[in-house]
Design a protein around this motif. Structure first.
Motif, PDB file in Angstrom:
ATOM      1  N   THR B  56      46.957  51.139  46.181  1.00  0.00           N
ATOM      2  CA  THR B  56      47.222  50.746  44.794  1.00  0.00           C
ATOM      3  C   THR B  56      47.561  51.984  43.975  1.00  0.00           C
ATOM      4  O   THR B  56      47.077  53.075  44.257  1.00  0.00           O
ATOM      5  CB  THR B  56      46.004  50.078  44.150  1.00  0.00           C
ATOM      6  N   TYR B  57      48.368  51.791  42.951  1.00  0.00           N
ATOM      7  CA  TYR B  57      48.609  52.900  42.030  1.00  0.00           C
ATOM      8  C   TYR B  57      47.579  52.867  40.897  1.00  0.00           C
ATOM      9  O   TYR B  57      47.373  53.858  40.233  1.00  0.00           O
ATOM     10  CB  TYR B  57      50.034  52.858  41.470  1.00  0.00           C
ATOM     11  N   THR B  58      46.923  51.723  40.727  1.00  0.00           N
ATOM     12  CA  THR B  58      45.912  51.607  39.670  1.00  0.00           C
ATOM     13  C   THR B  58      44.601  52.275  40.057  1.00  0.00           C
ATOM     14  O   THR B  58      43.850  52.700  39.180  1.00  0.00           O
ATOM     15  CB  THR B  58      45.627  50.130  39.375  1.00  0.00           C
ATOM     16  N   HIS B  59      44.334  52.359  41.352  1.00  0.00           N
ATOM     17  CA  HIS B  59      43.064  52.943  41.804  1.00  0.00           C
ATOM     18  C   HIS B  59      43.284  53.953  42.926  1.00  0.00           C
ATOM     19  O   HIS B  59      42.441  54.110  43.805  1.00  0.00           O
ATOM     20  CB  HIS B  59      42.099  51.839  42.253  1.00  0.00           C
ATOM     21  N   ASN B 409      56.225  50.506  38.821  1.00  0.00           N
ATOM     22  CA  ASN B 409      54.853  49.995  38.736  1.00  0.00           C
ATOM     23  C   ASN B 409      54.889  48.467  38.781  1.00  0.00           C
ATOM     24  O   ASN B 409      55.452  47.835  37.902  1.00  0.00           O
ATOM     25  CB  ASN B 409      54.183  50.459  37.434  1.00  0.00           C
ATOM     26  N   MET B 410      54.259  47.923  39.811  1.00  0.00           N
ATOM     27  CA  MET B 410      54.286  46.477  39.987  1.00  0.00           C
ATOM     28  C   MET B 410      53.013  45.864  39.411  1.00  0.00           C
ATOM     29  O   MET B 410      51.934  46.459  39.487  1.00  0.00           O
ATOM     30  CB  MET B 410      54.390  46.206  41.498  1.00  0.00           C
ATOM     31  N   PHE B 411      53.132  44.667  38.863  1.00  0.00           N
ATOM     32  CA  PHE B 411      51.961  43.828  38.603  1.00  0.00           C
ATOM     33  C   PHE B 411      52.081  42.644  39.552  1.00  0.00           C
ATOM     34  O   PHE B 411      53.132  42.015  39.616  1.00  0.00           O
ATOM     35  CB  PHE B 411      51.900  43.319  37.166  1.00  0.00           C
ATOM     36  N   GLY B 417      48.551  40.632  46.892  1.00  0.00           N
ATOM     37  CA  GLY B 417      48.445  42.064  47.143  1.00  0.00           C
ATOM     38  C   GLY B 417      48.523  42.443  48.613  1.00  0.00           C
ATOM     39  O   GLY B 417      49.245  43.373  48.993  1.00  0.00           O
ATOM     40  N   GLY B 418      47.777  41.704  49.442  1.00  0.00           N
ATOM     41  CA  GLY B 418      47.751  42.038  50.860  1.00  0.00           C
ATOM     42  C   GLY B 418      49.124  41.926  51.503  1.00  0.00           C
ATOM     43  O   GLY B 418      49.570  42.819  52.237  1.00  0.00           O
ATOM     44  N   LYS B 429      53.501  50.734  45.915  1.00  0.00           N
ATOM     45  CA  LYS B 429      52.050  50.473  45.879  1.00  0.00           C
ATOM     46  C   LYS B 429      51.803  49.267  44.975  1.00  0.00           C
ATOM     47  O   LYS B 429      52.583  49.014  44.048  1.00  0.00           O
ATOM     48  CB  LYS B 429      51.314  51.701  45.336  1.00  0.00           C
ATOM     49  N   VAL B 430      50.722  48.576  45.265  1.00  0.00           N
ATOM     50  CA  VAL B 430      50.442  47.332  44.531  1.00  0.00           C
ATOM     51  C   VAL B 430      49.524  47.593  43.331  1.00  0.00           C
ATOM     52  O   VAL B 430      48.945  48.674  43.200  1.00  0.00           O
ATOM     53  CB  VAL B 430      49.806  46.266  45.451  1.00  0.00           C
ATOM     54  N   PHE B 431      49.392  46.569  42.505  1.00  0.00           N
ATOM     55  CA  PHE B 431      48.486  46.632  41.348  1.00  0.00           C
ATOM     56  C   PHE B 431      47.057  46.353  41.808  1.00  0.00           C
ATOM     57  O   PHE B 431      46.118  47.049  41.448  1.00  0.00           O
ATOM     58  CB  PHE B 431      48.915  45.586  40.313  1.00  0.00           C
ATOM     59  N   ILE B 432      46.938  45.333  42.651  1.00  0.00           N
ATOM     60  CA  ILE B 432      45.616  44.890  43.104  1.00  0.00           C
ATOM     61  C   ILE B 432      45.778  44.181  44.434  1.00  0.00           C
ATOM     62  O   ILE B 432      46.846  43.618  44.713  1.00  0.00           O
ATOM     63  CB  ILE B 432      44.975  43.943  42.061  1.00  0.00           C
ATOM     64  N   TYR B 433      44.768  44.250  45.277  1.00  0.00           N
ATOM     65  CA  TYR B 433      44.749  43.439  46.497  1.00  0.00           C
ATOM     66  C   TYR B 433      43.319  43.089  46.834  1.00  0.00           C
ATOM     67  O   TYR B 433      42.413  43.391  46.074  1.00  0.00           O
ATOM     68  CB  TYR B 433      45.478  44.150  47.652  1.00  0.00           C
ATOM     69  N   GLY B 434      43.130  42.483  48.004  1.00  0.00           N
ATOM     70  CA  GLY B 434      41.865  41.799  48.276  1.00  0.00           C
ATOM     71  C   GLY B 434      40.624  42.608  48.539  1.00  0.00           C
ATOM     72  O   GLY B 434      39.571  42.027  48.733  1.00  0.00           O
ATOM     73  N   ARG B 435      40.687  43.942  48.565  1.00  0.00           N
ATOM     74  CA  ARG B 435      39.425  44.665  48.792  1.00  0.00           C
ATOM     75  C   ARG B 435      38.835  44.977  47.428  1.00  0.00           C
ATOM     76  O   ARG B 435      39.474  45.581  46.578  1.00  0.00           O
ATOM     77  CB  ARG B 435      39.631  45.905  49.655  1.00  0.00           C
ATOM     78  N   THR B 436      37.640  44.561  47.178  1.00  0.00           N
ATOM     79  CA  THR B 436      37.095  44.641  45.825  1.00  0.00           C
ATOM     80  C   THR B 436      36.144  45.801  45.611  1.00  0.00           C
ATOM     81  O   THR B 436      35.790  46.094  44.473  1.00  0.00           O
ATOM     82  CB  THR B 436      36.345  43.343  45.489  1.00  0.00           C
ATOM     83  N   ASP B 437      35.761  46.482  46.685  1.00  0.00           N
ATOM     84  CA  ASP B 437      34.780  47.557  46.491  1.00  0.00           C
ATOM     85  C   ASP B 437      35.375  48.754  45.770  1.00  0.00           C
ATOM     86  O   ASP B 437      34.653  49.618  45.283  1.00  0.00           O
ATOM     87  CB  ASP B 437      34.193  47.993  47.843  1.00  0.00           C
TER      88      ASP B 437
END
Lengths: 519, 514
Positions: B56-59, B409-411, B417-418, B429-437
């Protein structure tokens, strides 16, 4: 002198009743359209055959399967106001608890303490219940359980005549009447199965079973005494088959065990199964089928939880009577390391009663509770009103009335009942809680508009809507503001009112543009 | 004639048919499958194992707990070498293995093998929802752990306890659900300790209980053999409780009993309690605690249903054998579970043929017919699976992004996401995907507020300087962005949409597709 003898169980019951009166809430939106419907029936002296509350479905056939409740609640409201409604709701729930406690006490041969604990453990899951027709379903269900279990365990047939009479009322009070039929016929079938399986079937038992069966048939026929006659029998299946009822109506969904109240429900069900498994005797067909069917129903829809709780309690009492406590002690204290006095301690009777002082103390307790509740009542009402305003668009509706806003409204599904109550007949709503009347296609359409799904604006424009009342968080609100054809004129952080930018609203829009009202 | 035909038991037939049927329903529409594959690929290409997020580019750079690294590598290797079909076979084989162990557990408790097959089959039906993800390893290891513990409890096979630390060591590196294995072991050990302490009938002896305790402690120590050492123990709390997954992610929520499969589970649980009530002999503490805890866990989170079904199967089988009117239909009427178990382990004497010498022929014919029928249905099932993937995953939308070299930058919708990572990383790179930790500070809630058009959606959206959006066609965000006018719709297949910001770099694309 009889009335001075107030034992512990009735004392606690009265206290629970008083607390429920004080804490009665009107945050269920359906309560409001029931009240308005009752008003219409009484004022016009007739049952409406078609929808009168929405402009979207005006003239559509409307099956009034709860007309008697609606008349009752309206008259009660006229006579006693909101306090009258609260008293009734509290009374109905307390009566459920009383029937449950009474049958448990009967089964436990007068052991009031055990009966009370069992009834409290299971009925405590029935917390606040809105003043809606299903109150009668809970009440009649608990009454039927009392009558049927008195028949089963004590051979009593004297009160069976009440069943068809109550069913005739029930069929006009709430669509849940079929639950009563399910209960009766489960009982009848269970008892007949056991009769045929028994090695020594008595003719006296056969006679009693015949009486019960005739009662069941009479109960079924009694439900035909309603304005819709046989068509009413189809109603429950229509509602259960609706997809929208599960999607949009929370009470039709399965319990969410992440919430404490439903986690407690899971513990209650586990305790029931533990009692069933560890009872010294195996459950018979009725003892197995009746609670299991209603437990399954409660897992399917959370609104059935009170029924399951009422169904489980008396059977737990039966297991206790059969020696469940001893069986559990034996299971635990076969472990010899337990202190020698443990068994004796557990089996020992409750401490000696206080005699006449107990009654005095109980009365004192009731009076003190009453005094305290009277003192806190005004403050409690303020708190309740404040919490109500978060759920129901009270201030938004005040605003609409104050500003004289009229036209074709779009409203959130859950607001419909309250808006009918406050605005009818001057204003008709878009949709309200009568999901069975609107049907799946219309409800899905309303949802698609509300959620801002693809083509939301085409669906929205189809209805020629003039103003919108919805939650501040709703996607529709944001979409309309982005679109620019609607202006925000009221927003209290929870509910919003938006007006279309047309001539009749210009002055209101001008007054609140940029600074929407909030109170 | 019959003796020349290779031996094939009914259990093996059912297992083979189940395996073949599961191959047809692999559930590639599960979004997490894709980011696990991508992660496995990434892990193999870098050494040492990475410690921070790269997808992700957000994290980017957020600490990354590698709780599933071994499973991700295995999944990737299978996918890379054998493709979708190989992965489907792997999923089916793992589910079949769980079913087989469940059958063995039931068989040891029931005199009649057909009854055991029926119970195991019913309890294995819940694997139909299993997707190609690391949680498959949890199912396999759970089945193995339960098998070892039951072998120890009922047949005193204490040597098999040595497998437990090995299982947990592997488990701790394949899936965060390893803590379920610890729960199972310690529940088991705890209740056996209580039974031993209170000297209840049939309780383990002192030496045995010591062995169980030592090996249980060993399993705990074994879980420390992982890239994060003791920090991994905190991971389940972080990933489930603190991340807010339980509120937002469907599989962590309580089951809705309006769906046939969950109704089936509810029925199974009710039957389990009913059978316990009617059994001749009362269940002991372990026989109550283990299934009840896992049944409760399935009511709390629907993803635990296969585990609960495996946990209750052997105890259901045992109690079915104790219900007198049911036991009369079994061979070995009225035998206790332990007696039947002894007979089973004694050998062929207990495995009476069910239909004489013709049983083998019937079994082979059954297998052949079922195999043929399933093979015939393969093309249709494949199409159905592809349609399901296209309905849930933005296949066409991603093809569009790739074909038109869309970058920035994608939303994206959470569940996309996956798949987007799988197709676009490292180029995008994605905004968010399925790993939450990896997400902190209510990031998932921020994403939700943007996606569902809450009042503050715009200020939150603008915070990330987003260039393009990939979301569902029904998403409120899509409608809001189109209404606002800063974004243009360039792709929409009725299910998934791509919107581009009206900026210079996308002008040509917008002109062509807008």
């Amino acid at each position: 002198m009889i009335f001075s003898k107030l034992s512990l169980a009735p004392t606690v019951l009265i206290i629970i009743y008083l607390i429920k009166v004080v804490n009665g809430q009107f945050d269920d939106p359906d309560y409001y359209w029931h009240l308005k419907t009752g008003e219409y029936i009484v004022v016009h002296g007739m049952l409406p055959q078609e929808d009168i509350f929405s402009y979207t479905n005006l003239g559509r056939p409307w099956v009034l399967h709860e007309w008697l409740f609606q008349v009752f609640i309206y008259l009660l409201h006229e006579w006693g106001g909101e306090l009258g409604i609260k008293i009734f709701a509290a009374l109905a729930l307390t009566a459920c608890f009383w029937f449950c406690y009474s049958i448990c006490e009967k089964i436990l041969a007068g052991d009031k303490a055990k009966a009370f604990i069992v009834a409290l453990l299971y009925c405590s899951i029935i917390t606040s219940v809105a003043p809606r027709p299903h109150l009668f379903t809970f009440l009649f269900f608990s009454l039927f359980l009392y009558i049927l279990l008195s028949f089963k365990y004590f051979g009593e047939t004297a009160r069976l005549w009440l069943i068809p009479l109550v069913m005739a009322l029930w069929a006009n009070l709430h669509g849940g009447f079929f639950i009563g039929l399910v209960l009766i016929w489960l009982f009848i079938l269970g008892e007949w199965v056991m009769y045929f399986l028994a090695k020594d079937a008595e003719s006296l038992k056969r006679q009693r079973l015949m009486k019960l069966s005739l009662t069941g048939i009479a109960a079924l026929l009694a439900t035909l005494a309603n304005p819709e006659f046989i068509r009413l029998w189809l109603y429950p299946f229509q509602v259960i088959g609706m997809d929208a009822s599960q999607g949009i109506i929370e009470e039709w969904r399965s319990p969410d065990f992440h919430q404490p109240i439903f986690a407690y429900w899971l513990v209650v069900v586990a305790s029931f199964f533990a009692a069933m498994v560890y009872a010294p005797r195996k459950p018979d067909v009725t003892e197995f089928a009746v609670p299991l069917v209603f437990v399954a129903g409660a897992f399917m829809a959370r609104r059935n939880i009170p029924l399951a709780a009422l169904a489980m309690a008396p059977f737990v009492a039966a297991y206790l009577r059969a020696g469940l406590t001893d069986s559990l002690i034996k299971f635990l204290t076969s472990y010899r390391r337990v202190r020698p006095g443990f068994q004796a301690g557990v089996r020992s009777k409750a401490s000696q009663p206080l005699g006449k002082y107990e009654y005095v103390m109980n009365w004192l307790l009731v009076l003190l509770t009453l005094l305290s509740l009277i003192l806190i009542y005004p403050e409690r009402q303020k708190t309740i009103s404040a919490s109500l305003a978060k759920i129901i668009p009270v201030k938004a509706t005040d605003f609409i009335i104050r500003e004289g806003i009229y036209g074709r409204m779009f409203n959130t599904y859950h607001f419909g009942g309250y808006l009918i109550y406050r605005l009818y007949p001057q204003q008709l709503v878009f949709i309200d809680g009568r999901a069975d009347m609107y049907g799946d296609p219309f409800i899905n359409d309303a949802l698609a508009i509300y959620q801002g799904s693809s083509q939301w604006n085409k669906r929205f424009d189809r209805y020629g809507i003039d103003y919108v009342i919805c939650e501040s968080e709703s996607p529709l609100r944001q979409l309309l503001l982005e679109e620019g054809k609607f202006h925000l004129v009221f927003d209290d952080g929870m509910h919003s009112v938006l007006l279309r930018d047309i001539e009749k609203y210009r002055s209101i829009i001008k007054r609140y543009e940029g600074k929407p009202a909030h109170g | 004639m019959a003796s020349r035909i290779p031996k094939l038991s009914l259990g093996a037939v059912v297992l083979a048919i189940g395996l073949m049927a599961k191959v047809l329903v692999p559930h590639f529409e599960d979004p997490d499958f894709y980011w696990h594959i991508k992660t496995g690929e990434y892990l193999l290409s870098t050494w040492p194992l990475p410690r921070s997020d790269v997808f992700t580019y957000t994290h980017a750079g957020s600490p990354w707990v590698l709780s599933e690294w071994l499973a991700q590598i295995v999944l990737y290797l299978v996918f890379a070498t054998m493709g979708y079909i190989g992965t489907a076979v792997m999923v089916a084989a793992m589910c079949a293995f769980c079913g087989w162990l469940t059958y063995l557990n039931c068989r040891r408790q029931m005199g009649n093998p057909v009854h055991a097959i029926i119970v195991a089959l019913v309890c294995s039906l819940f694997f139909v929802t299993a997707a190609p993800r690391p949680h498959l390893f949890s199912f396999v290891f759970f089945a193995a752990t339960l098998f070892v513990l039951l072998e120890f409890k009922y047949f005193r096979r204490d040597r098999s306890l040595a497998l437990l630390p090995v299982i947990l060591l592997l488990w701790a590196n394949t899936h965060g659900g390893f803590f379920i294995g610890l729960v199972l072991i310690f529940l088991f050990a705890g209740s056996e300790w209580l039974r031993h302490g209170f000297k209840s009938e049939g309780a383990l002896e002192a030496g045995q209980i010591r062995k169980l305790s030592l090996w249980s402690a060993g399993t705990l120590a074994a879980t420390l053999v992982n890239p994060h050492f003791v920090r991994l123990w905190w991971y389940p709390v972080e990933a489930i409780v603190l991340s807010g997954d339980a509120q937002t992610i469907n599989e962590w929520q309580s089951p809705s009993f309006h769906v046939p499969i969950t109704q089936g589970f509810l029925s199974l649980a009710l039957v389990f309690f009913a059978v316990q009530a009617w059994a001749k002999r009362r269940a002991d503490l372990t026989e109550v605690i283990v299934p009840v805890v896992f049944i409760a866990s399935a009511f709390i989170s629907v993803r635990n249903m296969p585990l609960a079904a495996m946990a209750l199967a052997p105890f259901l089988a045992m109690n079915l054998g104790r219900v007198s009117w049911l036991a009369r239909t079994a061979r070995g009427d009225g035998e206790d579970a332990a007696d039947r178990g002894a007979a089973f382990s004694a050998g062929a004497a207990s495995r009476m043929p069910l239909a004489g010498g013709q049983e083998q022929v019937i079994n082979w014919v059954l297998l052949g017919v079922a195999g043929f029928a399933l093979a015939l249905s393969y093309p249709a099932q494949k199409s159905k699976q592809e349609a399901a993937v296209a309905a849930y995953m933005p296949v066409g939308a991603t093809d569009f992004l790739v074909a038109n070299h869309v970058s920035g930058n994608m939303f994206n919708s959470y569940q996309y996401g996956g798949y987007l990572m799988f197709r676009l990383y490292p180029a995008q790179k994605v905004f968010i995907y399925g790993r939450t930790d990896i997400y902190q500070d209510g990031f998932v809630q921020i994403h939700d507020a943007i996606q569902h058009g809450r009042p503050n959606w715009k200020s939150l959206f603008d915070r990330y300087d987003i260039d393009y959006v990939v979301c569902e066609s029904n998403a409120a965000l899509r409608q809001l962005l189109l209404q606002e006018g800063r974004f243009r719709l360039v792709f929409d297949d009725g299910n998934h949409s791509v919107l581009l910001k009206d900026v210079d770099k996308f002008k040509a694309l917008i002109a062509r597709h807008g």
